[in-house]
Design an enzyme around this catalytic site. Structure first.
Site, short mmCIF file in Angstrom:
data_model
loop_
_atom_site.label_atom_id
_atom_site.label_comp_id
_atom_site.label_asym_id
_atom_site.label_seq_id
_atom_site.Cartn_x
_atom_site.Cartn_y
_atom_site.Cartn_z
N GLY A 1 42.69 79.56 101.64
CA GLY A 1 43.28 79.23 100.34
C GLY A 1 44.55 78.41 100.49
O GLY A 1 45.50 78.52 99.70
N GLY B 1 46.12 76.56 97.52
CA GLY B 1 46.49 77.32 96.32
C GLY B 1 47.99 77.27 96.03
O GLY B 1 48.77 76.72 96.81
N GLN B 2 48.38 77.90 94.89
CA GLN B 2 49.79 77.87 94.48
C GLN B 2 50.67 78.48 95.56
O GLN B 2 51.67 77.89 95.96
CB GLN B 2 49.97 78.67 93.17
CG GLN B 2 51.40 78.67 92.66
CD GLN B 2 51.72 79.81 91.69
OE1 GLN B 2 50.93 80.74 91.54
NE2 GLN B 2 52.86 79.74 91.06
N LEU B 3 50.34 79.65 96.05
CA LEU B 3 51.11 80.30 97.12
C LEU B 3 50.70 79.75 98.48
O LEU B 3 51.54 79.45 99.33
CB LEU B 3 50.84 81.81 97.07
CG LEU B 3 51.93 82.70 96.52
CD1 LEU B 3 51.37 84.08 96.21
CD2 LEU B 3 53.07 82.83 97.49
N ASP C 1 34.67 77.96 103.72
CA ASP C 1 34.22 78.78 102.58
C ASP C 1 34.15 80.21 103.10
O ASP C 1 33.26 80.56 103.88
CB ASP C 1 32.84 78.30 102.10
CG ASP C 1 32.27 79.22 101.03
OD1 ASP C 1 31.21 78.88 100.47
OD2 ASP C 1 32.88 80.29 100.77
N LYS D 1 41.66 93.29 93.49
CA LYS D 1 42.86 93.48 94.33
C LYS D 1 43.06 94.96 94.66
O LYS D 1 43.44 95.32 95.78
CB LYS D 1 44.08 92.89 93.63
CG LYS D 1 44.10 91.36 93.61
CD LYS D 1 44.07 90.79 95.02
CE LYS D 1 43.99 89.29 95.06
NZ LYS D 1 43.89 88.79 96.45
N TYR E 1 40.11 90.53 88.37
CA TYR E 1 41.10 90.16 89.39
C TYR E 1 41.85 91.41 89.86
O TYR E 1 41.94 91.69 91.05
CB TYR E 1 42.07 89.15 88.81
CG TYR E 1 43.29 88.86 89.62
CD1 TYR E 1 44.55 89.28 89.19
CD2 TYR E 1 43.21 88.13 90.80
CE1 TYR E 1 45.68 89.00 89.93
CE2 TYR E 1 44.35 87.83 91.54
CZ TYR E 1 45.58 88.27 91.09
OH TYR E 1 46.71 87.99 91.82
N ILE F 1 38.44 75.17 100.50
CA ILE F 1 37.12 74.56 100.22
C ILE F 1 37.29 73.10 99.83
O ILE F 1 36.29 72.40 99.62
CB ILE F 1 36.38 75.34 99.10
CG1 ILE F 1 37.24 75.52 97.86
CG2 ILE F 1 35.89 76.68 99.64
CD1 ILE F 1 36.50 76.14 96.69
C1 VAH Z 1 48.07 85.94 87.71
N1 VAH Z 1 49.86 84.84 88.92
O1 VAH Z 1 48.68 85.66 86.69
C2 VAH Z 1 48.86 85.89 89.02
C3 VAH Z 1 49.57 87.21 89.31
C4 VAH Z 1 50.90 89.15 88.44
C5 VAH Z 1 50.15 87.88 88.11
O2 VAH Z 1 48.76 88.07 90.05
O3 VAH Z 1 46.90 86.24 87.72
#
Ligand code: VAH
Length: 317
Positions: A9, A12-14, A50, A144, A140, A36
């Site tokens: 990743g 990605g942003q981070l 991937d 996690k 999400y 990817i």
């Molecule tokens: C999101 N930036 O908004 C992420 C984060 C706590 C939010 O996990 O999905």
């Protein structure tokens, strides 16, 4: 032997900011950035990967003699709700592939990014404690929470040194976020710099835990560089920095860009935000490995606007 770092990743942003920090720390040739798709102006060693495909991960680990893995690939909260089963597959099966490959190839350390999204409505809204039962209501957040338990399982069963942080909403100038519920806080700065008003998809009173990119990246490396004995939480550590609502952000930006205005039009992301804590208790991270944030809303706003003004200069656009 020098550490060789695999980061997934990496676009990605981070992931993109962490890749640069890892390159600065370990040397650009010792970091294998993967994703990817390739970012056009990427500098360093990049491989298409991937992570839904175990064999591709194994091939890269063997070819580059990888010693540590940062698994940053994931679909965030808002985008994740558009295709729940796909989000579950991407977020969970990729991490299981990483854990299995790390176990079988003797990887020294694995980093797993979790999120305050693992909490649900029944958790205390303020100073949400590290050890409270997790009842997330987004795929999400569910993915996690599941990933945290898998991390703990691989530590207990195979002694794999997996470490994890529950990031608040991460705000940075370096990259555009993608599909998060906290993205409004990044977008607002961009609109302000362009001299435009911003229509916020959350209501003005929605308090959420946030963290500046510099603090999030420093926390990641401080966690990974702590001694194994210091790490007493093998699901994921809460880290906190600041909490604010969109109105407070609007005021902070207006201190530096007076004519800026936010218009509030909550959408489906309001329900997601309402299910998350207002603020986080991170005593364990402070006690175990001396976590200490450096940026508050004012300091972050000064740094964001200074850097975004540079980004938007015609010669840099
Ligand atoms: C999101 N930036 O908004 C992420 C984060 C706590 C939010 O996990 O999905």
């Amino acid at each position: 032997m020098k550490d060789k770092i695999l980061i997934t990743g990496a676009n990605g942003q981070l992931g993109s900011v962490l890749t640069k920090k890892l390159q600065d720390t370990y040397g650009i040739t010792n970091v294998i950035a993967t994703d990817i798709k390739l970012n056009a102006n990427f500098k360093g060693t990049f491989e298409f990967l991937d992570t839904t495909d175990y064999n591709s991960i194994a091939t890269i680990i063997k070819e580059h003699n990888i010693t540590e893995i940062y698994h940053m690939a994931a679909i965030l909260s808002a985008k994740g709700e558009t295709n729940p089963l796909h989000t579950w597959n991407i977020n969970n099966n990729t991490f299981l592939n990483i854990l299995e490959a790390a176990r079988l190839f003797g990887i020294k350390k694995v980093f797993y990014p979790s999120s305050i999204a693992v909490y649900g409505k029944n958790a205390p809204k303020n100073e949400t404690p590290q050890d409270f039962f997790l009842t997330p209501t987004t795929v999400y957040g569910m993915s996690k929470a599941a990933g945290e338990h898998w991390a703990n399982y691989y530590f207990l069963k195979y002694n794999l040194d997996v470490r994890s942080l529950r990031y608040p909403g991460v705000i940075g100038y370096q990259t555009s976020p993608g599909g998060g519920t906290t993205d409004y806080a990044v977008d607002a700065y961009h609109y302000a710099i362009k001299g435009e008003n911003y229509t916020c998809f959350l209501n003005e009173t929605s308090v959420l835990p946030m963290i500046y990119m510099d603090d999030a990246i420093r926390a990641t490396l401080e966690l990974m560089n702590a001694s194994k004995a210091q790490i007493k939480t093998r699901t994921s550590y809460n880290i906190a920095s600041m909490s604010f609502n969109p109105k407070a952000l609007e005021h902070a930006i207006c201190e530096l860009i007076p004519h800026f205005k936010m218009i509030y039009k909550p959408d489906f992301r309001q329900d997601i935000a309402d299910s998350w804590p207002n603020s986080i208790n991170d005593n364990e991270a402070r006690t175990d490995w001396n976590w200490q944030p450096k940026y508050d809303l004012k300091a972050m706003t000064v740094d964001m606007i200074k850097n975004l003004k540079e980004t938007y200069k015609p010669e840099n656009a």
